[in-house]
Scaffold this motif. Structure first.
Motif, PDB file in Angstrom:
ATOM      1  N   LYS A  56       0.025  -0.153   9.363  1.00 24.01           N
ATOM      2  CA  LYS A  56      -0.319   1.150   9.126  1.00 24.01           C
ATOM      3  C   LYS A  56      -0.155   1.253   7.944  1.00 24.01           C
ATOM      4  N   TYR A  57       1.007   0.378   6.408  1.00 17.38           N
ATOM      5  CA  TYR A  57       1.070   0.237   5.223  1.00 17.38           C
ATOM      6  C   TYR A  57       0.882  -0.703   5.044  1.00 17.38           C
ATOM      7  N   PRO A  58      -0.473  -1.535   5.224  1.00 20.46           N
ATOM      8  CA  PRO A  58       0.311  -3.379   4.184  1.00 20.46           C
ATOM      9  C   PRO A  58       0.485  -3.644   3.649  1.00 20.46           C
ATOM     10  N   GLU A  59       0.179  -2.633   2.567  1.00 21.61           N
ATOM     11  CA  GLU A  59       0.851  -3.170   0.790  1.00 21.61           C
ATOM     12  C   GLU A  59       1.870  -2.285   1.245  1.00 21.61           C
ATOM     13  N   ALA A  60       2.678  -1.857   1.494  1.00 17.72           N
ATOM     14  CA  ALA A  60       4.585  -1.839   1.844  1.00 17.72           C
ATOM     15  C   ALA A  60       4.329  -3.347   2.382  1.00 17.72           C
ATOM     16  N   GLU A  61       6.405  -3.123   2.750  1.00 23.71           N
ATOM     17  CA  GLU A  61       7.542  -4.276   2.941  1.00 23.71           C
ATOM     18  C   GLU A  61       8.606  -3.853   3.481  1.00 23.71           C
ATOM     19  N   ILE A  62       9.334  -4.079   4.417  1.00 20.77           N
ATOM     20  CA  ILE A  62      10.341  -3.864   4.148  1.00 20.77           C
ATOM     21  C   ILE A  62      11.191  -4.841   3.972  1.00 20.77           C
ATOM     22  N   VAL A  63      12.246  -5.113   3.120  1.00 27.09           N
ATOM     23  CA  VAL A  63      13.278  -6.075   2.482  1.00 27.09           C
ATOM     24  C   VAL A  63      13.721  -6.664   3.140  1.00 27.09           C
ATOM     25  N   ASP A  64      14.522  -6.169   3.786  1.00 25.44           N
ATOM     26  CA  ASP A  64      15.673  -5.587   4.610  1.00 25.44           C
ATOM     27  C   ASP A  64      16.309  -5.167   5.654  1.00 25.44           C
ATOM     28  N   LYS A 101       8.057  -1.602  -1.501  1.00 24.89           N
ATOM     29  CA  LYS A 101       9.169  -2.394  -1.069  1.00 24.89           C
ATOM     30  C   LYS A 101      10.308  -1.080  -1.040  1.00 24.89           C
ATOM     31  N   TYR A 102      10.867  -1.351   0.698  1.00 25.03           N
ATOM     32  CA  TYR A 102      11.928  -0.798   1.538  1.00 25.03           C
ATOM     33  C   TYR A 102      12.562  -1.321   1.973  1.00 25.03           C
ATOM     34  N   ALA A 103      14.217  -0.580   2.358  1.00 27.17           N
ATOM     35  CA  ALA A 103      14.707  -1.326   2.742  1.00 27.17           C
ATOM     36  C   ALA A 103      15.023  -0.230   3.516  1.00 27.17           C
TER      37      ALA A 103
END
Length: 344
Positions: free
Chosen positions: A196-204, A169-171
């Motif tokens: 490209k990065y399905p295991e990543a998420e922009i949280v905010d 997770k990144y913001a």
């Protein structure tokens, strides 16, 4: 024109050359007379209004504009607000309109509110353009773009994902909430991360204005609110060092990774201590040079070619006639290994 210490290649990104800059913000009355007009008041006057005066990024653009003025024989006028305030910026634009400059180029804090002023200038015979940040719904005749939206957004994403191992997770800590370029890059980051990065998420995504201390505070809040956060992106030259400082203050170097759009010298200590992995940018002084050159072309009524030979160091600047965009070139990546080759 642009004196490079070293040219570097990072992945698919061709690194641009960077010069030393000065922070002068007054009129360049000592410009030469190799092109444009003659001396003194007969010179073509090109005015540039940045989002914010006094920060390294726009002072570097100013240095490039001043060099172009010396080489092209124009008068380069540079003034911006001391805070990233749309109303204060509008007052400066009105002043340049009253002065009757030949070309007026703006990096708008608020593109929509700037549009009527650009029309007012155009109605009075002033050539109008944007640089660094666009106002696409205005009468601007050209936008001087630093690098492609996709190139910047993807480079920021790839950089933080490399540091994070491609997951987590990144913001994002952005700056002006209405800045068209920042929002365009964020849109690319969201889409590119998901694809490209399905295991990543922009949280905010949060907005700190052009305030490094505010960016540090917001990044700290994001880490506190999201204990599993492993990445932070600073979307402009004040938030990039801001998020790195937050990680350093929290003692999370090596646990929370950062990157962003920071000028080399402001990022150098963070790149070297590991609180930032990389900075994605472009040749800022070359952008200033191209901005001044563009103002001269507009004032003289010269058409842009598909490929423009601006100078020995900018021999092939592309122009898209459909969008009326001049593209400086590819983005560059600054790391701990090459940061000392840049002078600003």
């Amino acid at each position: 024109m642009i004196k490079a210490k070293k040219t570097l290649m990072v992945g698919a990104l061709a690194l641009a050359a960077v010069m030393t800059f000065s922070g002068c913000t007054s009129r360049n009355d000592d410009a030469g007379s190799t092109a444009g007009s003659g001396d003194g008041d007969s010179k073509i006057k090109v005015a540039f209004v940045p989002k914010l005066q006094g920060i390294p990024y726009f002072e570097a653009m100013n240095a490039g504009g001043k060099q172009a003025a010396e080489e092209l024989g124009i008068e380069w006028l540079y003034q911006g607000p001391t805070t990233a305030d749309a109303a204060a910026q509008a007052d400066i634009v009105r002043s340049f309109i009253q002065q009757g400059v030949d070309a007026l180029i703006v990096a708008p804090n608020d593109p929509d509110s700037m549009a009527p002023l650009l029309k007012e200038a155009a109605d009075k015979g002033i050539k109008v353009a944007t640089a660094d940040t666009d106002a696409p719904n205005s009468v601007r005749e050209v936008f001087v773009n630093q690098a492609s939206v996709e190139g910047i957004g993807q480079a920021l994403t790839d950089s933080i994902m490399t540091a994070m191992g491609g997951k987590g997770k990144y913001a994002i800590v952005s700056c002006g909430e209405t800045a068209a370029n920042l929002n365009a890059w964020i849109d690319v980051q969201k889409k590119y991360t998901a694809e490209k990065y399905p295991e990543a998420e922009i949280v905010d995504v949060v907005y700190a204005g052009e305030d490094q201390a505010a960016a540090t505070s917001m990044a700290t809040d994001l880490m506190n609110a999201n204990p599993d956060l492993t990445g932070l992106v600073g979307e402009c030259t004040s938030s990039a060092p801001g998020v790195a400082q937050a990680v350093k203050d929290a003692g999370k170097i090596g646990t929370v990774f950062t990157d962003g759009l920071g000028t080399p010298q402001s990022m150098a200590p963070y790149l070297k201590d590991g609180s930032s992995s990389a900075s994605i940018l472009w040749d800022v002084q070359a952008l200033g040079y191209l901005t001044a050159w563009t103002g001269l072309q507009l004032a003289e009524g010269n058409a842009f070619e598909a490929t423009n030979n601006v100078s020995a160091d900018l021999p092939a600047v592309e122009f898209d006639s459909a969008t009326k965009v001049l593209l400086l070139g590819p983005a560059l990546e600054i790391t701990k290994d090459n940061v000392d080759t840049f002078d600003y």
